[in-house]
Motif scaffolding. Structure first.
Motif: not given
Length: 105
Positions: A39-44
């Motif tokens: 989730n963290f990487i997808l948001s970035f």
């Protein structure tokens, strides 16, 4: 451009030997850490000026003989946590396709 550096999440996985003194997010399970990573990487990846990222720790943070956090990619025997390894593989192997998808939005 920016790089997401030195981020991560830690978990004791129910092991009370960790003091979790180091900074960062604390999650209850290794699967929670894997979900956090995705989730963290997808948001970035949605940000066009993001040029990369770096998980903070390879292994746990220790002071002397006392483990301080469960934030590493590997356990105390240098065996990768399978849930986290699968999340790394899933996101990292699809990075360019995800970037193309987000660029079309």
């Amino acid at each position: 451009p920016f790089v997401i550096s030195e981020f991560g999440a830690k978990s004791d996985g129910g092991d009370s030997t960790f003091h979790n003194a180091a900074g960062g997010w604390f999650l209850e399970t290794q699967q929670s850490r894997a979900d956090f990573y995705e989730n963290f990487i997808l948001s970035f990846l949605e940000w066009k000026n993001n040029i990369g990222w770096h998980w903070y720790r390879y292994n746990h943070y220790w002071i002397g003989d006392v483990p301080q956090s469960g934030g590493g990619v590997v356990d105390d025997h240098h065996v990768p946590y399978p849930e986290l390894e699968a999340a790394f593989d899933h996101v990292n192997n699809h990075t360019y396709g995800l970037i193309e998808f987000f660029d079309q939005k």
